[in-house]
Enzyme design. Structure first.
Site, PDB file in Angstrom:
ATOM      1  N   HIS A  69      72.862  -6.390 -14.886  1.00  0.00           N
ATOM      2  CA  HIS A  69      72.516  -6.336 -16.310  1.00  0.00           C
ATOM      3  C   HIS A  69      72.971  -5.000 -16.875  1.00  0.00           C
ATOM      4  O   HIS A  69      72.428  -3.956 -16.506  1.00  0.00           O
ATOM      5  CB  HIS A  69      71.007  -6.505 -16.504  1.00  0.00           C
ATOM      6  N   LEU A  70      74.000  -5.065 -17.700  1.00  0.00           N
ATOM      7  CA  LEU A  70      74.381  -3.888 -18.475  1.00  0.00           C
ATOM      8  C   LEU A  70      73.699  -4.156 -19.804  1.00  0.00           C
ATOM      9  O   LEU A  70      73.557  -5.299 -20.203  1.00  0.00           O
ATOM     10  CB  LEU A  70      75.905  -3.816 -18.610  1.00  0.00           C
ATOM     11  N   ASN A 101      72.307 -11.385 -21.178  1.00  0.00           N
ATOM     12  CA  ASN A 101      71.070 -11.159 -21.952  1.00  0.00           C
ATOM     13  C   ASN A 101      71.019  -9.768 -22.586  1.00  0.00           C
ATOM     14  O   ASN A 101      70.100  -8.989 -22.370  1.00  0.00           O
ATOM     15  CB  ASN A 101      69.815 -11.436 -21.102  1.00  0.00           C
ATOM     16  N   ASP A 159      70.661 -16.309 -17.610  1.00  0.00           N
ATOM     17  CA  ASP A 159      69.809 -15.515 -16.727  1.00  0.00           C
ATOM     18  C   ASP A 159      68.841 -14.610 -17.493  1.00  0.00           C
ATOM     19  O   ASP A 159      69.188 -14.005 -18.503  1.00  0.00           O
ATOM     20  CB  ASP A 159      70.649 -14.651 -15.790  1.00  0.00           C
ATOM     21  N   HIS A 186      69.188 -19.467 -13.372  1.00  0.00           N
ATOM     22  CA  HIS A 186      67.929 -18.725 -13.215  1.00  0.00           C
ATOM     23  C   HIS A 186      66.851 -19.789 -13.067  1.00  0.00           C
ATOM     24  O   HIS A 186      66.474 -20.444 -14.044  1.00  0.00           O
ATOM     25  CB  HIS A 186      67.706 -17.842 -14.451  1.00  0.00           C
ATOM     26  N   HIS A 239      69.205 -15.152  -7.727  1.00  0.00           N
ATOM     27  CA  HIS A 239      68.059 -14.420  -7.142  1.00  0.00           C
ATOM     28  C   HIS A 239      67.024 -15.301  -6.417  1.00  0.00           C
ATOM     29  O   HIS A 239      65.873 -15.426  -6.847  1.00  0.00           O
ATOM     30  CB  HIS A 239      67.381 -13.542  -8.182  1.00  0.00           C
ATOM     31  N   ASP A 312      71.108  -7.649  -8.818  1.00  0.00           N
ATOM     32  CA  ASP A 312      70.228  -7.962  -9.949  1.00  0.00           C
ATOM     33  C   ASP A 312      69.782  -6.654 -10.614  1.00  0.00           C
ATOM     34  O   ASP A 312      68.606  -6.492 -10.988  1.00  0.00           O
ATOM     35  CB  ASP A 312      69.017  -8.813  -9.550  1.00  0.00           C
ATOM     36  N   HIS A 316      65.801  -0.370 -16.916  1.00  0.00           N
ATOM     37  CA  HIS A 316      64.876  -0.278 -18.049  1.00  0.00           C
ATOM     38  C   HIS A 316      64.546   1.186 -18.312  1.00  0.00           C
ATOM     39  O   HIS A 316      64.684   2.036 -17.419  1.00  0.00           O
ATOM     40  CB  HIS A 316      63.577  -1.040 -17.746  1.00  0.00           C
TER      41      HIS A 316
HETATM   42  O1  DOR Z   1      63.487  -8.900 -13.227  1.00  0.00           O
HETATM   43  C1  DOR Z   1      64.348  -9.368 -13.965  1.00  0.00           C
HETATM   44  N1  DOR Z   1      64.943  -8.616 -14.889  1.00  0.00           N
HETATM   45  N2  DOR Z   1      64.668 -10.678 -13.845  1.00  0.00           N
HETATM   46  C2  DOR Z   1      65.476 -11.294 -14.716  1.00  0.00           C
HETATM   47  O2  DOR Z   1      65.728 -12.460 -14.553  1.00  0.00           O
HETATM   48  C3  DOR Z   1      66.022 -10.545 -15.871  1.00  0.00           C
HETATM   49  C4  DOR Z   1      66.071  -9.107 -15.596  1.00  0.00           C
HETATM   50  C5  DOR Z   1      66.307  -8.270 -16.816  1.00  0.00           C
HETATM   51  O3  DOR Z   1      67.180  -8.592 -17.631  1.00  0.00           O
HETATM   52  O4  DOR Z   1      65.657  -7.220 -16.962  1.00  0.00           O
END
Ligand code: DOR
Length: 435
Positions: A69-70, A101, A159, A186, A239, A312, A316
């Site tokens: 996830h960028l 996403n 996802d 997902h 995952h 994955d 954050h």
């Molecule tokens: O823990 C997760 N974080 N699971 C996901 O499916 C999405 C991801 C996110 O985008 O932070």
């Protein structure tokens, strides 16, 4: 100028190579792999060849992460394409595929093109965008698959969210298959997972936290296997975290269905017991599962049920994580710890080193049909050099990723990427290289 990497143990599962060898590349392409590539008779040529000695090190096809996830566009405070790409090459990855996403979601050509442009500007890892299955990943209306393919997506996924509508998923699989692109699912039935904070079981009971049952994942794994079988298409399961999912995927593969699957390091490293700390860095979706599930994940990796290990990587910001558990975001920043944690499988005898290399390079390339994952002559010179003996401690504050949300701070690792070469160019070097 030609570059010769010499003295390393080369593992290239595609060519079934596992030997101390040399590798020669020029203009971003591999010329050949072999023994004594520069003969003494031709030694006058060596002035024109850059020679890098890698004795005692391990050399593999560039590692590939097909689930990252960028956060750009839209959540640059969590990660940018540049910071995520930097974290990738530091972690040993030469190619990454990023989930859609973002904000806005990568559900149309302009976002895909933006991601590609930003990745080219960063000029670090190869970045492959994954397009959304449904508009805004809202699960109601398919995106323009053909348009997204033309723009450069390598797969389709919502996802972060499941596709709850089975008919929509059926059409997604049929349409994507006709375009020769995979659907990455997902797997989560949100009616079963709603309100859950952690794995449903003993620890959720004693901690008084609402649980997410393993069937929330397994019911959707079963559904998507059935859809892929019925429509004679394929599906890639993201995952994977439970023993039941692994059993379903194993059976599906045995029946010859076109199902592939991945897991991430936290699912074979941590259990729900760790949630007793209430650390929000352990909050992830799917949740950390029981010890029996972790055992099953390792078995699934060993017997080939699980084809790939992905990060994955879910970066954050502190403001997303320093909250009551209930309100904290899901995800672990995994780009810079994935290889170290995965090598533990080799140390404990759960996986042979060539198998691990295949699950982090060749198999991910095959799942996404990327022309990568091998050191064969003519391939892109994407190379990862690992010091298998190097002992190091995970230091989360010094991550290159903006996401410092990792539960692995202070963990002792053995083995680390020391040189990452993308298209023949050094993008990361931990060694003081004798160039
Ligand atoms: O823990 C997760 N974080 N699971 C996901 O499916 C999405 C991801 C996110 O985008 O932070």
């Amino acid at each position: 100028m030609k570059t010769l990497l010499t003295g390393a143990r080369i593992i290239d599962p595609a060519q079934k190579i596992d030997a101390v060898m040399d590798i020669l590349f020029e203009d971003g392409k591999i010329i050949k792999t072999g023994h004594d590539l520069i003969k003494p008779a031709k030694s006058r040529d060596t002035g024109k060849i850059k020679i890098i000695k890698l004795d005692g090190l391990l050399l593999t096809p560039g590692l590939i992460d097909i689930h990252t996830h960028l956060r750009e566009p839209g959540m640059e405070y969590k990660e940018t394409i540049a910071s995520g790409s930097k974290a990738a090459v530091v972690g040993g990855f030469t190619s990454i595929a990023c989930m859609p996403n973002t904000d806005p979601v990568n559900d149309n050509r302009s976002i895909t093109e933006f991601i590609k442009r930003k990745a080219a500007e960063a000029d670090l890892a190869n970045v492959y965008p994954i397009g959304a299955i449904s508009k805004s990943s809202a699960g109601t209306q398919l995106t323009e698959f053909w348009d997204l393919k033309e723009a450069g997506v390598v797969a389709f996924s919502d996802d972060g969210k499941p596709v709850m509508d089975a008919a929509l998923m059926r059409h997604a699989m049929e349409y994507a298959y006709s375009l020769d692109l995979p659907v990455i699912s997902h797997c989560e039935d949100i009616n079963l997972s709603v309100g859950g904070q952690m794995n449903e079981g003993y620890y959720s009971t004693i901690l008084g936290m609402r649980g997410i049952p393993s069937i929330a994942e397994e019911a959707m794994v079963a559904r998507d296997i059935l859809i892929a079988e019925f429509t004679e298409t394929s599906v890639h399961i993201a995952h994977v975290s439970t023993a039941g999912s692994i059993r379903l995927i194993r059976e599906a593969k045995k029946r010859g269905l076109k199902v592939t699957a991945e897991t991430a390091p936290h699912y074979f490293t941590l259990t729900d017991e760790s949630l007793q700390s209430y650390s929000t860095n352990l909050k992830v979706n799917p949740p950390l599962r029981s010890a029996a599930d972790v055992k099953a994940v390792k078995e699934g990796l060993a017997d080939g049920t699980l084809d790939a290990i992905v990060t994955d990587h879910a970066p954050h910001a502190r403001t997303d994580k320093e909250l009551e558990f209930e309100y904290a975001a899901n995800g672990i920043s995994g780009m810079e710890t994935s290889l170290g944690l995965s090598l533990r499988l080799v140390h404990e005898g759960a996986l042979a080193l060539p198998e691990l290399v295949a699950k982090m390079s060749l198999n991910p390339a095959r799942i996404l049909n990327l022309p990568k994952g091998t050191l064969a002559a003519g391939a892109d010179a994407d190379i990862t050099v690992i010091d298998p003996q190097l002992k190091w401690k995970i230091d989360v504050p010094s991550f290159f990723s903006k996401g410092k949300n990792s539960p692995f701070h202070g963990w002792e690792m053995q083995g680390r990427a020391v040189l990452t070469i993308v298209g023949g160019e050094i993008k990361h070097a931990l060694l003081s290289l004798n160039i």
